[in-house]
Design an enzyme around this catalytic site. Structure first.
Site, PDB file in Angstrom:
ATOM      1  N   ARG A  36       2.229 -14.022   1.873  1.00  0.00           N
ATOM      2  CA  ARG A  36       2.077 -12.535   0.565  1.00  0.00           C
ATOM      3  C   ARG A  36       3.347 -12.785  -0.303  1.00  0.00           C
ATOM      4  O   ARG A  36       3.809 -12.510  -1.111  1.00  0.00           O
ATOM      5  CB  ARG A  36       1.800 -11.069   0.953  1.00  0.00           C
ATOM      6  CG  ARG A  36       2.453  -9.803  -0.282  1.00  0.00           C
ATOM      7  CD  ARG A  36       1.679  -8.401   0.560  1.00  0.00           C
ATOM      8  NE  ARG A  36       3.064  -8.633   1.032  1.00  0.00           N
ATOM      9  CZ  ARG A  36       3.426  -6.864   1.730  1.00  0.00           C
ATOM     10  NH1 ARG A  36       3.026  -6.280   1.167  1.00  0.00           N
ATOM     11  NH2 ARG A  36       4.947  -7.310   2.718  1.00  0.00           N
ATOM     12  N   LYS A  63      -5.414  -0.374  10.297  1.00  0.00           N
ATOM     13  CA  LYS A  63      -4.128  -1.232   9.513  1.00  0.00           C
ATOM     14  C   LYS A  63      -3.505  -2.392  10.263  1.00  0.00           C
ATOM     15  O   LYS A  63      -3.150  -1.691  11.528  1.00  0.00           O
ATOM     16  CB  LYS A  63      -3.140  -0.370   9.106  1.00  0.00           C
ATOM     17  CG  LYS A  63      -2.467  -0.559   7.876  1.00  0.00           C
ATOM     18  CD  LYS A  63      -0.909  -0.297   7.148  1.00  0.00           C
ATOM     19  CE  LYS A  63       0.019  -0.826   6.946  1.00  0.00           C
ATOM     20  NZ  LYS A  63       0.279  -1.760   7.605  1.00  0.00           N
ATOM     21  N   LEU A  90       1.034  -1.159  -0.240  1.00  0.00           N
ATOM     22  CA  LEU A  90      -0.008  -0.078  -0.220  1.00  0.00           C
ATOM     23  C   LEU A  90       0.598   1.005  -0.050  1.00  0.00           C
ATOM     24  O   LEU A  90       1.870   1.670   0.659  1.00  0.00           O
ATOM     25  CB  LEU A  90      -0.906   0.114   1.052  1.00  0.00           C
ATOM     26  CG  LEU A  90      -1.955  -0.756   1.392  1.00  0.00           C
ATOM     27  CD1 LEU A  90      -2.296  -0.734   2.720  1.00  0.00           C
ATOM     28  CD2 LEU A  90      -2.904  -1.184   0.617  1.00  0.00           C
ATOM     29  N   GLU A 133     -10.585   0.887   7.475  1.00  0.00           N
ATOM     30  CA  GLU A 133     -10.707  -0.721   7.837  1.00  0.00           C
ATOM     31  C   GLU A 133      -8.584   0.199   9.316  1.00  0.00           C
ATOM     32  O   GLU A 133      -7.852   0.470   8.493  1.00  0.00           O
ATOM     33  CB  GLU A 133      -9.668  -1.504   6.715  1.00  0.00           C
ATOM     34  CG  GLU A 133     -10.896  -1.947   6.037  1.00  0.00           C
ATOM     35  CD  GLU A 133     -10.565  -2.441   4.786  1.00  0.00           C
ATOM     36  OE1 GLU A 133      -9.716  -3.064   4.882  1.00  0.00           O
ATOM     37  OE2 GLU A 133     -11.534  -2.587   4.048  1.00  0.00           O
TER      38      GLU A 133
HETATM   39  P1  NAD Z   1       2.624  -1.711   4.695  1.00  0.00           P
HETATM   40  O1  NAD Z   1       2.331  -2.555   5.720  1.00  0.00           O
HETATM   41  O2  NAD Z   1       3.044  -0.642   5.293  1.00  0.00           O
HETATM   42  O3  NAD Z   1       0.869  -2.211   3.946  1.00  0.00           O
HETATM   43  C1  NAD Z   1       0.409  -3.387   3.036  1.00  0.00           C
HETATM   44  C2  NAD Z   1       0.343  -4.631   4.286  1.00  0.00           C
HETATM   45  O4  NAD Z   1      -0.295  -4.295   5.254  1.00  0.00           O
HETATM   46  C3  NAD Z   1      -0.450  -5.374   3.373  1.00  0.00           C
HETATM   47  O5  NAD Z   1       0.395  -6.079   2.837  1.00  0.00           O
HETATM   48  C4  NAD Z   1      -0.998  -6.174   5.186  1.00  0.00           C
HETATM   49  O6  NAD Z   1      -0.234  -6.799   5.293  1.00  0.00           O
HETATM   50  C5  NAD Z   1      -1.371  -4.946   5.871  1.00  0.00           C
HETATM   51  N1  NAD Z   1      -2.653  -4.814   6.209  1.00  0.00           N
HETATM   52  C6  NAD Z   1      -3.391  -4.438   7.442  1.00  0.00           C
HETATM   53  N2  NAD Z   1      -4.220  -4.328   7.310  1.00  0.00           N
HETATM   54  C7  NAD Z   1      -5.072  -3.827   6.032  1.00  0.00           C
HETATM   55  C8  NAD Z   1      -6.191  -3.617   5.087  1.00  0.00           C
HETATM   56  N3  NAD Z   1      -7.503  -3.767   6.031  1.00  0.00           N
HETATM   57  N4  NAD Z   1      -5.962  -3.507   4.479  1.00  0.00           N
HETATM   58  C9  NAD Z   1      -5.135  -4.431   2.981  1.00  0.00           C
HETATM   59  N5  NAD Z   1      -3.998  -4.286   4.068  1.00  0.00           N
HETATM   60  C10 NAD Z   1      -4.166  -4.243   5.134  1.00  0.00           C
HETATM   61  O7  NAD Z   1       3.438  -2.605   3.612  1.00  0.00           O
HETATM   62  P2  NAD Z   1       5.299  -3.341   3.474  1.00  0.00           P
HETATM   63  O8  NAD Z   1       5.010  -3.323   2.325  1.00  0.00           O
HETATM   64  O9  NAD Z   1       4.153  -4.974   3.956  1.00  0.00           O
HETATM   65  O10 NAD Z   1       5.037  -3.425   4.680  1.00  0.00           O
HETATM   66  C11 NAD Z   1       6.279  -2.170   4.676  1.00  0.00           C
HETATM   67  C12 NAD Z   1       6.250  -1.733   5.898  1.00  0.00           C
HETATM   68  O11 NAD Z   1       6.558  -2.662   7.046  1.00  0.00           O
HETATM   69  C13 NAD Z   1       6.833  -0.340   5.926  1.00  0.00           C
HETATM   70  O12 NAD Z   1       5.899   0.509   6.464  1.00  0.00           O
HETATM   71  C14 NAD Z   1       8.096  -0.323   7.862  1.00  0.00           C
HETATM   72  O13 NAD Z   1       6.794   0.089   8.558  1.00  0.00           O
HETATM   73  C15 NAD Z   1       7.508  -1.723   7.662  1.00  0.00           C
HETATM   74  N6  NAD Z   1       9.161  -2.354   8.037  1.00  0.00           N
HETATM   75  C16 NAD Z   1       9.882  -2.534   8.543  1.00  0.00           C
HETATM   76  C17 NAD Z   1      10.971  -2.375   8.543  1.00  0.00           C
HETATM   77  C18 NAD Z   1      11.717  -2.662   9.335  1.00  0.00           C
HETATM   78  O14 NAD Z   1      13.262  -3.075   9.060  1.00  0.00           O
HETATM   79  N7  NAD Z   1      11.324  -2.504  10.468  1.00  0.00           N
HETATM   80  C19 NAD Z   1      11.934  -3.597   7.661  1.00  0.00           C
HETATM   81  C20 NAD Z   1      10.806  -3.494   6.341  1.00  0.00           C
HETATM   82  C21 NAD Z   1       9.174  -3.186   6.380  1.00  0.00           C
END
Ligand code: NAD
Length: 335
Positions: free
Chosen positions: A137, A116, A83, A114
Site C-alpha cells: 500500500r 480485520k 479505514l 469481514e
Molecule cells: P488500519 O489497519 O486501522 O486499517 C486499514 C487496513 O486494514 C487496510 O490497509 C488493510 O491492510 C487492513 N484490512 C484488514 N482486513 C481488511 C478488510 N477485510 N477490508 C479492508 N481492509 C482490511 O489502518 P492503517 O492505516 O493500516 O494502520 C493504522 C493501525 O496500525 C493503527 O490503528 C495501529 O493499530 C497500527 N499502527 C501501530 C503503530 C505502532 O507503533 N504500534 C504505528 C502505526 C500504526
C-alpha cells in the site's frame, strides 16, 4: 491557550510520526497498537475542535508511510486508503447514522462484515488472467514493488481460473502469517538460537518486504482478497452492485477469500456478527484486530465517497486491546 494547543498538536504529530516510521518502514513497532490508537484518537479530537490547525502532513490526513527506496515503486491507479475506526457500539451507531443521513435513506443497509486481518495490505494486478505485478500500500498512492515475493505465496494464483477473465484486474487484500506457521517458525528460530518475531503482523511485513524472494518463499505467508481495484472486464461478471458478490466472483477466479465474511441486513445484524467473530477470535487460525463493516451496495459506496484517508462507507470496529507493551519490549525480532 491556542499556543498550548499548537504545541500539544505538534507533540502528538511528532510522536505518531516516529511510531509510524518504526511500524511501517522498519516493521519494528515500539508501542502497542492500542496505545498508538489512543494517541491518534487524541489528535483527531483536538483537530476536530480546532479544524483551522489541521496541517496537510498530519498523521490524520495521511495513509501509511512512503515506500522505501530499496524497492521499485508502483503508482496505484486507484489509491489504497486506510479505514476509520470505531471502538464501541456507540461509535458504530454514529457511523450507521451518518451514512443513512448522507444517503437520505430510511431502509436498512446491507453490510458486508469481514474479519480485520492483521497483516499487510497489497494490490495484485492480473492482465488477461496472469499475475503481472504486486505492490504494498505504501502511502496509499505509491507502493513498493514486491512482485517476486508475492509470487512465492502458494495461495496466490499465478493464473486466474476460468475462460472469462478480465483484461485487467487489480485485487486488493491482506498478506498475513497464520498462527500455526508463526509459532513453528519462532520455535525453530528459538531452538537455533536465532532472533524471533514479536508478532504475526510484523513477521508477515518483514517476510514480504525482503529483497531476496527466496527468503519470502520460506515464510508461511497467506493471502485473503477483500476488494477490487482497477478493472477492465467485458465479461460482465463483476457488473453487479454488491461488494460481497464481487468477492464471491474473485473466489471463482481462484483467489482466496476469508470464509468468515458475512453479508447481513442492518446495523443490529452487523453488531451481532462483530460479537460472534469476537467470541471466536481465539479459535481462528490467524490474528485479527477487529471486524471491518462495509456498506455492501456499490452504488451507495460510490455516493458516499471518501474523506481524507478513508472511505465513508466502511468502518473498522476494533476489538478491545489484548496485547501488552511488555510482550513487544521483551522480544527482539528480525525483519
Ligand atoms: P488500519 O489497519 O486501522 O486499517 C486499514 C487496513 O486494514 C487496510 O490497509 C488493510 O491492510 C487492513 N484490512 C484488514 N482486513 C481488511 C478488510 N477485510 N477490508 C479492508 N481492509 C482490511 O489502518 P492503517 O492505516 O493500516 O494502520 C493504522 C493501525 O496500525 C493503527 O490503528 C495501529 O493499530 C497500527 N499502527 C501501530 C503503530 C505502532 O507503533 N504500534 C504505528 C502505526 C500504526
Amino acid at each position: 491557550m491556542t499556543q498550548s494547543i499548537v504545541l500539544q498538536l505538534q507533540q502528538l504529530r511528532q510522536q505518531l510520526e516516529e511510531y509510524s516510521y518504526q511500524y511501517y518502514v522498519l516493521d519494528n513497532p515500539s508501542m502497542p497498537d492500542a496505545e498508538y490508537d489512543r494517541l491518534y484518537r487524541q489528535l483527531q479530537q483536538l483537530e476536530a475542535a480546532h479544524p483551522e490547525l489541521i496541517t496537510a502532513d498530519s498523521p490524520t490526513q495521511r495513509v501509511g508511510a512512503a515506500p522505501i527506496s530499496k524497492f521499485g515503486q508502483v503508482a496505484h491507479s486507484i489509491s489504497m486508503l486506510s479505514l476509520d475506526n470505531a471502538f464501541d457500539a456507540g461509535e458504530f451507531h454514529a457511523f450507521s447514522k451518518r451514512i443513512a443521513e448522507r444517503l437520505d435513506a430510511s431502509a436498512e443497509f446491507s453490510f458486508c462484515c469481514e474479519p480485520k486481518l492483521d497483516g499487510l495490505a497489497v494490490s495484485i494486478r492480473y492482465e488477461n488472467g496472469l499475475l503481472v505485478q504486486a505492490a504494498t500500500r505504501g502511502d496509499g498512492y505509491t507502493g513498493e514493488d514486491i512482485t517476486s515475493n508475492v509470487k512465492t505465496i502458494r495461495a496466490v494464483p499465478l493464473k486466474l481460473k476460468g475462460d472469462k477473465v478480465p483484461a485487467v484486474l487489480e485485487v486488493r487484500g491482506e498478506v498475513f502469517m497464520p498462527l500455526a506457521g508463526f509459532t513453528a517458525m519462532n520455535d525453530k528460530a528459538r531452538s537455533e538460537g536465532e532472533k524471533i518475531f514479536a508478532n504475526p503482523r510484523n513477521a508477515a511485513a518483514g517476510s514480504l518486504r525482503q529483497l531476496d524472494p527466496k527468503i519470502s518463499a520460506q515464510r508461511p505467508l497467506m493471502f485473503y482478497a477483500y476488494a477490487v481495484g482497477a478493472v477492465d472486464d467485458v465479461s460482465g461478471l463483476l457488473d453487479n452492485h454488491s461488494h460481497h458478490q464481487r468477492l464471491m466472483q474473485l473466489k471463482d477466479w481462484g483467489l482466496p477469500v476469508c470464509p468468515e465474511i458475512r453479508l447481513v441486513s442492518g446495523g443490529e445484524a452487523a453488531l451481532e456478527c462483530y460479537q460472534d467473530i469476537l467470541t471466536r477470535r481465539a479459535a481462528l487460525a490467524y490474528e485479527i484486530d477487529g471486524v471491518v463493516i462495509k456498506v455492501d451496495n456499490l452504488t451507495q459506496q460510490q455516493a458516499l465517497g471518501f474523506v481524507a484517508r478513508a472511505p465513508r462507507w466502511a468502518i473498522a470496529f476494533k476489538f478491545p486491546a489484548q496485547e501488552m507493551l511488555t510482550s513487544l519490549l521483551d522480544v527482539e525480532f528480525q525483519v
